[in-house]
Design an enzyme around this catalytic site. Structure first.
Site, mmCIF file in Angstrom:
data_model
loop_
_atom_site.group_PDB
_atom_site.id
_atom_site.type_symbol
_atom_site.label_atom_id
_atom_site.label_comp_id
_atom_site.label_asym_id
_atom_site.label_seq_id
_atom_site.Cartn_x
_atom_site.Cartn_y
_atom_site.Cartn_z
ATOM 1 C CG HIS A 92 2.083 -2.896 -6.125
ATOM 2 N ND1 HIS A 92 2.810 -4.048 -6.304
ATOM 3 C CD2 HIS A 92 2.071 -2.660 -4.785
ATOM 4 C CE1 HIS A 92 3.219 -4.481 -5.121
ATOM 5 N NE2 HIS A 92 2.794 -3.658 -4.181
ATOM 6 C CD GLU A 93 0.165 -0.044 -2.771
ATOM 7 O OE1 GLU A 93 -0.306 -0.881 -1.974
ATOM 8 O OE2 GLU A 93 1.387 0.151 -2.889
ATOM 9 C CG HIS B 217 -1.147 -5.285 -1.857
ATOM 10 N ND1 HIS B 217 -0.472 -6.474 -1.719
ATOM 11 C CD2 HIS B 217 -0.194 -4.329 -2.015
ATOM 12 C CE1 HIS B 217 0.843 -6.240 -1.798
ATOM 13 N NE2 HIS B 217 1.031 -4.946 -1.982
ATOM 14 C CG HIS C 111 -8.365 -8.230 1.859
ATOM 15 N ND1 HIS C 111 -8.797 -7.078 2.448
ATOM 16 C CD2 HIS C 111 -8.575 -9.210 2.769
ATOM 17 C CE1 HIS C 111 -9.250 -7.335 3.674
ATOM 18 N NE2 HIS C 111 -9.120 -8.626 3.884
HETATM 19 ZN ZN LIG Z 1 2.752 -3.899 -2.124
#
Ligand SMILES: [Zn+2]
Length: 228
Positions: free
Chosen positions: A99-100, A103, A107
């Site tokens: 999940h991270e 991100h 980006h």
């Molecule tokens: Zn998150």
């Protein structure tokens, strides 16, 4: 003058939902921490591989203390994973790690909602400290209703920020789920656990945004009732 009962009841319910969601995210995380992924990858390994597969070789993955402290830092361009996620090889660990990375990929591809969130951040940082003071002053001194009005405008920025966070979080999770299966980090029958972990986390953001939206509505209603 701090109360507006119909809205206060809704806020109370949303607050209850938020507390329940926070307990649930911990419970779900712990439950799926006991299930090892068949691929045997740790959170770190899954994150590293997923970053590399997306050309993000220069984004490091670092362990940090605490539980559920995992995040992607867009300024330093670092994926930081809580120690249990970093070192363990469970459904929970791999799900949160990916999940991270979701991100970090957002980006890289300039996902519009993330771009908007980053643009809003400096404004929100500035206004969110002042908004509560203005709102409290406005609620106490009824003759200065404009203070409440000003507080509402400032608070709106923070609320908008929380609302924009929702698609960012949902998108990071759906990217993670898709890529984890595609990369072979998890099997199809493990996806159910992944979905549970990621959905539980998403619900905490929904509850937080709901509280803010209701609070904003309440202040707008109080403001309007005084103007009449
Ligand atoms: Zn998150």
């Amino acid at each position: 003058m701090f109360f507006y009962w119909p809205m206060d009841i809704l806020i109370f319910i949303a607050f209850g939902l938020s507390i329940w969601a926070q307990f649930r995210v911990k419970g779900t995380f712990n439950k799926w921490s006991d299930t090892r992924v068949q691929s045997g990858l740790t959170g770190y390994e899954a994150a590293r591989r997923l970053l590399d597969a997306n050309g993000l070789y220069d984004v490091p993955v670092e362990p940090i203390p605490g539980a559920l402290t995992d995040h992607y830092d867009p300024i330093a361009r670092v994926v930081r994973l809580s120690e249990p996620v970093y070192y363990e090889s469970s459904i929970s660990a791999v799900s949160v790690a990916c999940h991270e990375v979701g991100h970090a990929i957002q980006h890289k591809v300039h996902y519009p909602m993330l771009v908007m969130r980053h643009r809003m951040f400096p404004v929100v940082n500035l206004t969110s400290g002042v908004a509560p003071l203005l709102i409290i002053a406005g609620l106490i001194f009824q003759q200065f209703n404009f203070l409440l009005g000003l507080g509402i405008i400032f608070f709106s920025a923070a609320v908008a920020f929380q609302v924009v966070t929702l698609p960012v979080e949902f998108n990071a999770s759906s990217r993670a789920r898709e890529l984890m299966v595609a990369e072979g980090f998890i099997s199809n029958d493990e996806e159910r656990g992944v979905a549970k972990v990621l959905n539980a986390a998403a619900l905490t953001y929904v509850a937080a945004a709901l509280i803010s939206v209701l609070e904003l509505l309440k202040y707008i209603m109080i403001f309007n009732s005084r103007e009449e």
